[in-house]
Design a protein around this motif. Structure first.
Motif, short mmCIF file in Angstrom:
data_model
loop_
_atom_site.label_atom_id
_atom_site.label_comp_id
_atom_site.label_asym_id
_atom_site.label_seq_id
_atom_site.Cartn_x
_atom_site.Cartn_y
_atom_site.Cartn_z
N LYS A 30 0.83 -1.22 0.00
CA LYS A 30 0.00 0.00 0.00
C LYS A 30 0.86 1.26 0.00
CE LYS A 30 -4.07 -2.02 2.25
NZ LYS A 30 -4.94 -2.00 3.44
N PHE A 31 1.98 1.24 0.72
CA PHE A 31 2.85 2.41 0.82
C PHE A 31 3.69 2.63 -0.43
CE2 PHE A 31 3.01 2.15 5.74
CZ PHE A 31 1.74 2.71 5.80
N LEU A 32 4.11 1.53 -1.09
CA LEU A 32 5.07 1.64 -2.18
C LEU A 32 4.48 1.43 -3.57
CD1 LEU A 32 8.03 -0.30 -0.51
CD2 LEU A 32 7.73 2.18 -0.69
N ALA A 33 3.32 0.76 -3.66
CA ALA A 33 2.69 0.52 -4.96
C ALA A 33 1.18 0.42 -4.74
CB ALA A 33 3.24 -0.76 -5.60
N GLY A 34 0.61 1.54 -4.37
CA GLY A 34 -0.78 1.53 -3.93
C GLY A 34 -1.79 1.19 -4.99
N GLY A 35 -1.56 1.52 -6.25
CA GLY A 35 -2.54 1.26 -7.29
C GLY A 35 -1.94 1.36 -8.66
N PHE A 36 -2.74 1.00 -9.70
CA PHE A 36 -2.25 1.00 -11.07
C PHE A 36 -2.06 2.43 -11.60
CE2 PHE A 36 -4.55 -3.07 -10.69
CZ PHE A 36 -3.50 -3.94 -10.98
N ASP A 37 -2.69 3.40 -10.95
CA ASP A 37 -2.58 4.79 -11.41
C ASP A 37 -1.40 5.54 -10.79
OD1 ASP A 37 -3.62 4.75 -8.87
OD2 ASP A 37 -4.99 6.44 -9.22
N TRP A 38 -0.57 4.82 -10.05
CA TRP A 38 0.58 5.47 -9.42
C TRP A 38 1.72 5.74 -10.40
CZ3 TRP A 38 2.36 4.60 -3.79
CH2 TRP A 38 1.27 4.76 -2.91
N PHE A 39 1.78 4.98 -11.47
CA PHE A 39 2.95 5.03 -12.34
C PHE A 39 2.52 5.31 -13.79
CE2 PHE A 39 3.50 1.69 -9.09
CZ PHE A 39 4.36 2.39 -8.26
N GLY A 40 3.48 5.74 -14.59
CA GLY A 40 3.21 6.05 -15.98
C GLY A 40 2.99 4.81 -16.82
N ARG A 41 2.61 5.04 -18.08
CA ARG A 41 2.33 3.93 -18.99
C ARG A 41 3.58 3.07 -19.21
NH1 ARG A 41 -0.60 5.54 -24.40
NH2 ARG A 41 -0.52 3.26 -24.52
N ASN A 42 3.32 1.76 -19.42
CA ASN A 42 4.39 0.77 -19.69
C ASN A 42 5.34 0.58 -18.52
OD1 ASN A 42 3.48 0.31 -22.37
ND2 ASN A 42 4.53 2.19 -23.03
N SER A 43 4.93 1.01 -17.34
CA SER A 43 5.74 0.74 -16.14
C SER A 43 5.63 -0.74 -15.78
CB SER A 43 5.25 1.60 -14.96
OG SER A 43 5.52 2.96 -15.17
N ARG A 44 6.62 -1.23 -15.05
CA ARG A 44 6.63 -2.62 -14.61
C ARG A 44 6.91 -2.66 -13.11
NH1 ARG A 44 4.57 -3.01 -18.71
NH2 ARG A 44 5.07 -4.31 -20.54
N VAL A 45 6.07 -3.40 -12.38
CA VAL A 45 6.26 -3.59 -10.94
C VAL A 45 6.41 -5.09 -10.68
CG1 VAL A 45 5.32 -3.26 -8.63
CG2 VAL A 45 4.87 -1.55 -10.42
N ILE A 46 7.54 -5.49 -10.15
CA ILE A 46 7.83 -6.90 -9.85
C ILE A 46 7.87 -7.07 -8.34
CG2 ILE A 46 9.47 -8.79 -10.13
CD1 ILE A 46 10.39 -7.42 -12.72
N ILE A 47 7.08 -7.99 -7.83
CA ILE A 47 6.98 -8.20 -6.37
C ILE A 47 7.31 -9.67 -6.07
CG2 ILE A 47 5.45 -8.11 -4.37
CD1 ILE A 47 3.69 -6.17 -6.09
N SER A 48 8.20 -9.90 -5.15
CA SER A 48 8.46 -11.26 -4.68
C SER A 48 7.98 -11.39 -3.24
CB SER A 48 9.95 -11.61 -4.78
OG SER A 48 10.70 -10.92 -3.82
N THR A 49 7.33 -12.50 -2.94
CA THR A 49 6.81 -12.72 -1.59
C THR A 49 6.62 -14.21 -1.37
OG1 THR A 49 4.96 -12.26 -0.08
CG2 THR A 49 4.42 -12.49 -2.41
N ARG A 50 6.58 -14.60 -0.11
CA ARG A 50 6.30 -15.99 0.23
C ARG A 50 4.81 -16.21 0.49
NH1 ARG A 50 11.22 -17.69 4.26
NH2 ARG A 50 12.72 -16.15 3.56
N ASP A 51 4.04 -15.12 0.50
CA ASP A 51 2.64 -15.19 0.88
C ASP A 51 1.76 -14.74 -0.29
OD1 ASP A 51 0.15 -15.14 2.03
OD2 ASP A 51 0.80 -14.13 3.86
N LYS A 52 1.17 -15.69 -0.98
CA LYS A 52 0.35 -15.39 -2.15
C LYS A 52 -0.85 -14.53 -1.79
CE LYS A 52 -2.42 -17.74 -5.67
NZ LYS A 52 -2.91 -19.06 -6.14
N SER A 53 -1.38 -14.67 -0.58
CA SER A 53 -2.58 -13.93 -0.18
C SER A 53 -2.34 -12.42 -0.19
CB SER A 53 -3.06 -14.38 1.21
OG SER A 53 -2.11 -14.04 2.21
N GLY A 59 -5.09 -7.03 -5.16
CA GLY A 59 -5.68 -6.97 -6.49
C GLY A 59 -4.76 -7.35 -7.62
N ILE A 60 -3.65 -8.02 -7.31
CA ILE A 60 -2.70 -8.43 -8.34
C ILE A 60 -3.14 -9.77 -8.92
CG2 ILE A 60 -0.31 -9.08 -8.80
CD1 ILE A 60 0.45 -7.16 -6.48
#
Length: 559
Positions: A30-53, A59-60
């Motif tokens: 929520k603090f670092l990538a709150g929504g799809f409208d946070w970044f410009g077009r063609n941006s890429r956000v890659i998240i690694s986690t051990r918790d799928k939930s 909403g990913i």
């Protein structure tokens, strides 16, 4: 301006590549990538986690599971870490492959093991890997344990049950240890990548995660196995049982000896102090005598080849018992009153070759779902059944069984009846109380009497193998099973398919294998899709021609 608004405003028009590694809390997203409208077009956000939930809650939708390294990749990484080179003498192949096998494709494990072995003489590697098999490396254990530490108490218990016993138990047997539904807790373990559920329902763990769970249990009492909550190592169990060291700490025991061992000095009261024991399973272990006592806390009891008749012990009340199995018990000649097991869901006495009689009480266990008497060769009769929860009934290979059990009340849950290789010759009218039955398989090896007043419109699959009066019986069967889709008449003495078969508009598959007297198959049902007539040697020429020219043919005949 808050940090969240600041990040959003500065980046919303920019094309960015954002990598968030090892996310373990929703607020981080929520603090670092709150929504799809946070970044410009063609941006890429890659998240690694051990918790799928965490990803699904945010909403990913595009989620990828990272696979382990294959053998070649594992070997390359290990050589770089352990030898600082990709070239290694072939003389070390066996020990290198053992180290890679232990890591099971996990890069972290390969890095830790390779680093620990680097600079150590090759002659000591075997000893180090032997120790890892008993006690996992501390560095790997601590990192893998992070996910476990994030579980609540009930989830931790469930994970440890699975880690210690998943190779022997299905999830159903583990579920029997709990008074509450465990579906949510299972999903949490899946989401945290601690377990996987196979498409057939089996539980799968990565080897190192399994070792991590077992190490947590071992550390409960490193030097005194009787004080651990779960026991699976055969030497620990034999020690506890022979020396009567049992305590109330032990909740589950699974004994499977690697070789046929006889525990000569089993104490008859070995389980008396285990007042919280819920699961006891003994396989491939030959005891000189049975137990004089089982704790009331037992929910699952499986003891193959029990050395004496067990049901005298079970006459007392076992309110919590869910699963009871005494397969391959050669001393079992009768099953006495089991009314003291009101919550029993599964009972099995498969291949008890000397079993002769079963008490009628077994037919009145209201929660019983699974009843297995397969291979009880001396069993001649079966008690009446009033089992509203019954899902599985296996009477196969009961060679002496002469009567099909009377069904005293309607049963909706039983879908399949398989009574191959029995001596049953007559089916009672009460079989129509099996209102949920879909598949009915007989192997009469002679004449079969079916009630003239009996309709079972829900039955779709019917097998009537090796019935000598089939030509008389078949028209009745077609009337009784009006909606059948599959019919197996293999090994019967039928000569001509009767005209009434044309009335079976629902029949899609017909099996006529090894009907050596069969001459004419012209009266086929109109909607047949698959036909098998293997080794029907007496077929006339027109029938052979029809078989070979049929577009719907699935199995070719053998002449």
């Amino acid at each position: 301006m808050s940090k969240i608004i600041f990040i959003k405003e500065r980046l919303r028009r920019k094309k960015v590549l954002l990598i968030l590694d090892d996310v373990d809390e929703l607020k981080q997203l929520k603090f670092l990538a709150g929504g799809f409208d946070w970044f410009g077009r063609n941006s890429r956000v890659i998240i690694s986690t051990r918790d799928k939930s965490l990803l699904t809650c945010h909403g990913i939708e595009r989620i990828y599971e990272v696979e382990g390294l294959n053998c070649g990749e594992s070997l390359e990484l290990f050589k770089q870490v352990a030898f600082k080179t990709k070239k290694v003498d072939s003389i070390n192949d066996d020990i290198v492959n053992r180290a890679i096998s232990y890591a099971s494709g996990l890069p972290l494990a390969i890095d830790v093991i390779g680093s620990n072995l680097a600079g150590t003489p090759i002659t000591e590697w075997e000893s180090i890997l032997d120790k890892y098999k008993r006690i996992p490396p501390h560095d790997i254990q601590n990192i893998l344990k992070v996910s476990f530490d994030g579980l609540d108490e009930e989830q931790k218990n469930l994970f440890l049950d699975i880690a210690c016993f998943s190779k022997w138990f299905d999830l159903g047997k583990i579920r029997a240890n709990y008074d509450h539904c465990i579906k949510h807790d299972v999903r949490v373990l899946v989401d945290k990548s601690l377990i996987k559920i196979h498409r057939f329902g089996n539980v799968i763990l990565h080897d190192l995660i399994e070792h991590m769970g077992k190490e947590i249990v071992r550390k409960e009492s490193p030097d005194h196995p009787e004080k651990r909550s779960r026991l699976w190592f055969h030497k620990d169990i034999v020690e506890v049982l022979e020396q009567n060291k049992g305590t109330s700490e032990t909740k589950m025991i699974y004994l499977d000896c690697p070789s046929k061992e006889v525990v000569k000095n089993l104490n008859g009261d070995a389980f008396k102090k285990m007042t919280k024991l819920k699961t006891l399973v003994i396989k491939n272990a030959y005891f000189s005598e049975g137990s004089h006592y089982f704790p009331n806390s037992l929910r699952v009891l499986e003891w193959e080849k029990y050395p004496s008749t067990p049901f005298s012990i079970l006459n007392k009340k076992f309110e919590n018992m869910n699963v009871l199995k005494f397969d391959k018990c050669e001393y079992l000649t009768e099953i006495s009153n089991v009314s003291g097991l009101p919550n029993l869901e599964k009972i099995s006495f498969e291949n008890c070759v000397n079993l002769i009689t079963i008490d009628n009480s077994i037919g009145f266990l209201s929660k019983l779902e699974f009843l297995n008497a397969k291979g009880c060769k001396k069993l001649r009769s079966f008690p009446p059944l009033k089992l509203p929860s019954l899902r599985h009934l296996d009477l196969m290979d009961c060679e002496s069984l002469q009567n099909f059990p009377e069904i005293l009340d309607k049963i909706e849950t039983l879908k399949v009846i398989d009574i191959l290789r029995t001596s049953i010759r007559e089916i009672p009218v009460s079989i129509q109380n099996l209102i949920g039955l879909v598949s009915l398989y007989f192997d009469a090896n002679g004449k079969l009497m079916f009630p003239s007043i009996c309709n079972m419109p829900n039955v779709q699959d019917v097998s009537l193998k090796a019935i000598s009066n089939l030509s008389l019986f078949l028209p009745l069967a077609i009337m009784r099973f009006a909606n059948m889709r599959f019919l197996d008449l293999s090994r019967s003495d039928i000569r001509v398919i009767p005209e009434c078969l044309k009335e079976c508009t629902s029949l899609h598959e017909l099996m006529l294998n090894y009907c050596y007297s069969l001459e004419d198959i012209s009266a086929l049902p109109p909607n047949l899709q698959r036909l098998s007539a293997v080794d029907c040697k007496s077929l006339n020429s027109s029938s052979k021609s029809m078989l070979l020219n049929k577009v719907l043919l699935y199995f070719l005949p053998k002449y």
